[in-house]
Design a protein around this motif. Sequence first.
Motif, PDB file in Angstrom:
ATOM      1  N   ALA A 256      -0.478  19.056 -11.785  1.00 33.46           N
ATOM      2  CA  ALA A 256      -1.261  17.860 -11.470  1.00 33.46           C
ATOM      3  C   ALA A 256      -0.531  16.961 -10.476  1.00 33.46           C
ATOM      4  O   ALA A 256      -1.141  16.419  -9.565  1.00 33.46           O
ATOM      5  N   ILE A 257       0.763  16.797 -10.655  1.00 33.09           N
ATOM      6  CA  ILE A 257       1.514  15.883  -9.796  1.00 33.09           C
ATOM      7  C   ILE A 257       1.791  16.471  -8.415  1.00 33.09           C
ATOM      8  O   ILE A 257       1.615  15.801  -7.400  1.00 33.09           O
ATOM      9  N   PHE A 258       2.219  17.723  -8.359  1.00 32.04           N
ATOM     10  CA  PHE A 258       2.702  18.282  -7.085  1.00 32.04           C
ATOM     11  C   PHE A 258       1.696  19.102  -6.316  1.00 32.04           C
ATOM     12  O   PHE A 258       1.884  19.341  -5.140  1.00 32.04           O
ATOM     13  N   MET A 259       0.630  19.542  -6.927  1.00 37.74           N
ATOM     14  CA  MET A 259      -0.306  20.420  -6.227  1.00 37.74           C
ATOM     15  C   MET A 259      -1.455  19.672  -5.574  1.00 37.74           C
ATOM     16  O   MET A 259      -2.276  20.268  -4.913  1.00 37.74           O
ATOM     17  N   HIS A 260      -1.539  18.347  -5.772  1.00 38.81           N
ATOM     18  CA  HIS A 260      -2.683  17.634  -5.214  1.00 38.81           C
ATOM     19  C   HIS A 260      -2.245  16.526  -4.312  1.00 38.81           C
ATOM     20  O   HIS A 260      -1.397  15.825  -4.400  1.00 38.81           O
TER      21      HIS A 260
ATOM     22  N   PHE B  28      -5.761  14.035 -16.749  1.00 42.95           N
ATOM     23  CA  PHE B  28      -4.626  13.557 -15.962  1.00 42.95           C
ATOM     24  C   PHE B  28      -5.191  12.553 -14.974  1.00 42.95           C
ATOM     25  O   PHE B  28      -6.182  12.828 -14.294  1.00 42.95           O
ATOM     26  N   ILE B  29      -4.558  11.386 -14.884  1.00 45.30           N
ATOM     27  CA  ILE B  29      -5.030  10.358 -13.959  1.00 45.30           C
ATOM     28  C   ILE B  29      -3.862   9.869 -13.112  1.00 45.30           C
ATOM     29  O   ILE B  29      -2.792   9.563 -13.629  1.00 45.30           O
ATOM     30  N   ALA B  30      -4.081   9.820 -11.808  1.00 50.94           N
ATOM     31  CA  ALA B  30      -3.109   9.261 -10.865  1.00 50.94           C
ATOM     32  C   ALA B  30      -3.820   8.125 -10.129  1.00 50.94           C
ATOM     33  O   ALA B  30      -4.912   8.317  -9.601  1.00 50.94           O
ATOM     34  N   THR B  31      -3.198   6.948 -10.120  1.00 51.69           N
ATOM     35  CA  THR B  31      -3.827   5.785  -9.495  1.00 51.69           C
ATOM     36  C   THR B  31      -2.867   5.119  -8.526  1.00 51.69           C
ATOM     37  O   THR B  31      -1.689   4.939  -8.823  1.00 51.69           O
ATOM     38  N   LEU B  32      -3.390   4.760  -7.363  1.00 51.00           N
ATOM     39  CA  LEU B  32      -2.655   3.945  -6.398  1.00 51.00           C
ATOM     40  C   LEU B  32      -2.974   2.489  -6.738  1.00 51.00           C
ATOM     41  O   LEU B  32      -4.111   2.046  -6.554  1.00 51.00           O
ATOM     42  N   PRO B  33      -2.023   1.734  -7.308  1.00 46.02           N
ATOM     43  CA  PRO B  33      -2.309   0.386  -7.789  1.00 46.02           C
ATOM     44  C   PRO B  33      -2.833  -0.582  -6.731  1.00 46.02           C
ATOM     45  O   PRO B  33      -3.667  -1.422  -7.028  1.00 46.02           O
ATOM     46  N   TYR B  34      -2.368  -0.447  -5.518  1.00 46.25           N
ATOM     47  CA  TYR B  34      -2.797  -1.393  -4.473  1.00 46.25           C
ATOM     48  C   TYR B  34      -4.297  -1.269  -4.198  1.00 46.25           C
ATOM     49  O   TYR B  34      -5.018  -2.255  -4.176  1.00 46.25           O
ATOM     50  N   SER B  35      -4.772  -0.048  -4.032  1.00 44.19           N
ATOM     51  CA  SER B  35      -6.175   0.169  -3.692  1.00 44.19           C
ATOM     52  C   SER B  35      -7.054   0.419  -4.911  1.00 44.19           C
ATOM     53  O   SER B  35      -8.277   0.347  -4.820  1.00 44.19           O
TER      54      SER B  35
ATOM     55  N   PRO C  39       0.823  -1.211   0.000  1.00 43.67           N
ATOM     56  CA  PRO C  39       0.000   0.000   0.000  1.00 43.67           C
ATOM     57  C   PRO C  39       0.860   1.266   0.000  1.00 43.67           C
ATOM     58  O   PRO C  39       1.806   1.387   0.773  1.00 43.67           O
ATOM     59  N   GLY C  40       0.560   2.190  -0.891  1.00 42.45           N
ATOM     60  CA  GLY C  40       1.263   3.467  -0.947  1.00 42.45           C
ATOM     61  C   GLY C  40       2.655   3.412  -1.545  1.00 42.45           C
ATOM     62  O   GLY C  40       3.342   4.429  -1.606  1.00 42.45           O
ATOM     63  N   GLU C  41       3.083   2.252  -2.006  1.00 41.81           N
ATOM     64  CA  GLU C  41       4.444   2.096  -2.523  1.00 41.81           C
ATOM     65  C   GLU C  41       4.625   2.774  -3.888  1.00 41.81           C
ATOM     66  O   GLU C  41       5.676   3.338  -4.174  1.00 41.81           O
ATOM     67  N   ILE C  42       3.610   2.732  -4.728  1.00 40.92           N
ATOM     68  CA  ILE C  42       3.713   3.252  -6.087  1.00 40.92           C
ATOM     69  C   ILE C  42       2.487   4.106  -6.413  1.00 40.92           C
ATOM     70  O   ILE C  42       1.375   3.798  -6.003  1.00 40.92           O
ATOM     71  N   LEU C  43       2.719   5.164  -7.164  1.00 38.36           N
ATOM     72  CA  LEU C  43       1.649   5.989  -7.720  1.00 38.36           C
ATOM     73  C   LEU C  43       1.871   6.031  -9.223  1.00 38.36           C
ATOM     74  O   LEU C  43       2.940   6.435  -9.684  1.00 38.36           O
ATOM     75  N   GLU C  44       0.892   5.568  -9.993  1.00 36.53           N
ATOM     76  CA  GLU C  44       1.002   5.577 -11.448  1.00 36.53           C
ATOM     77  C   GLU C  44       0.283   6.814 -11.979  1.00 36.53           C
ATOM     78  O   GLU C  44      -0.867   7.062 -11.619  1.00 36.53           O
ATOM     79  N   VAL C  45       0.959   7.582 -12.836  1.00 39.75           N
ATOM     80  CA  VAL C  45       0.379   8.822 -13.365  1.00 39.75           C
ATOM     81  C   VAL C  45       0.554   8.889 -14.872  1.00 39.75           C
ATOM     82  O   VAL C  45       1.534   8.382 -15.422  1.00 39.75           O
ATOM     83  N   ASP C  46      -0.408   9.523 -15.549  1.00 39.01           N
ATOM     84  CA  ASP C  46      -0.291   9.725 -16.990  1.00 39.01           C
ATOM     85  C   ASP C  46      -1.488  10.531 -17.487  1.00 39.01           C
ATOM     86  O   ASP C  46      -2.491  10.681 -16.789  1.00 39.01           O
ATOM     87  N   TRP C  47      -1.344  11.039 -18.697  1.00 41.12           N
ATOM     88  CA  TRP C  47      -2.481  11.582 -19.429  1.00 41.12           C
ATOM     89  C   TRP C  47      -3.173  10.363 -20.009  1.00 41.12           C
ATOM     90  O   TRP C  47      -2.528   9.474 -20.559  1.00 41.12           O
ATOM     91  N   ALA C  48      -4.481  10.276 -19.882  1.00 42.90           N
ATOM     92  CA  ALA C  48      -5.137   9.051 -20.312  1.00 42.90           C
ATOM     93  C   ALA C  48      -6.560   9.287 -20.784  1.00 42.90           C
ATOM     94  O   ALA C  48      -7.149  10.345 -20.555  1.00 42.90           O
ATOM     95  N   GLY C  49      -7.106   8.274 -21.408  1.00 42.42           N
ATOM     96  CA  GLY C  49      -8.491   8.306 -21.840  1.00 42.42           C
ATOM     97  C   GLY C  49      -8.700   9.133 -23.090  1.00 42.42           C
ATOM     98  O   GLY C  49      -7.776   9.675 -23.676  1.00 42.42           O
ATOM     99  N   SER C  50      -9.935   9.236 -23.483  1.00 43.74           N
ATOM    100  CA  SER C  50     -10.308  10.032 -24.648  1.00 43.74           C
ATOM    101  C   SER C  50     -10.271  11.513 -24.300  1.00 43.74           C
ATOM    102  O   SER C  50     -10.557  11.892 -23.172  1.00 43.74           O
ATOM    103  N   THR C  51      -9.932  12.328 -25.281  1.00 45.19           N
ATOM    104  CA  THR C  51      -9.969  13.771 -25.074  1.00 45.19           C
ATOM    105  C   THR C  51     -11.430  14.202 -24.974  1.00 45.19           C
ATOM    106  O   THR C  51     -12.255  13.834 -25.807  1.00 45.19           O
ATOM    107  N   LEU C  52     -11.732  14.954 -23.943  1.00 49.24           N
ATOM    108  CA  LEU C  52     -13.085  15.474 -23.757  1.00 49.24           C
ATOM    109  C   LEU C  52     -13.137  16.883 -24.324  1.00 49.24           C
ATOM    110  O   LEU C  52     -12.165  17.373 -24.884  1.00 49.24           O
TER     111      LEU C  52
END
Length: 105
Positions: free
Chosen positions: A101-105, A75-82, A46-59
């Motif tokens: 997106a990465i540092f302000m949230h 922009f999507i950030a996901t904690l893989p464990y949870s 838990p909390g070991e990795i955070l996966e981030v990327d631009w993803a999905g269809s453009t809205l």
Amino acid sequence: MTLLHYEYAAEAREGGKIPYAYRTFTEKYGHYAKKYKTTMPIHRKPGEILEVDWAGSTLQLTDRSTGEAIPVYLFIATLPYSQFSYVEGFLDMKSTNWLTAIFMH
């Protein structure tokens, strides 16, 4: 799984066959994957990795005054464990928004 089903269904229809419904497809795929061990769980703490990327269809947003369609990138950030995710839309994918997106949230 949605993409796999879509591709499977398109190929089945092109071949003149009636494709399985999504639910049936996922059940059969699950049995196949288990039988042939085609999947591999990735164990993480838990909390070991955070996966981030631009993803999905453009809205898009619509400018109320001009009617212009303005693209919105996700922009999507996901904690893989949870599997908890954070999603935010931005008007471009430039470095400034990436860092925001990465540092302000």
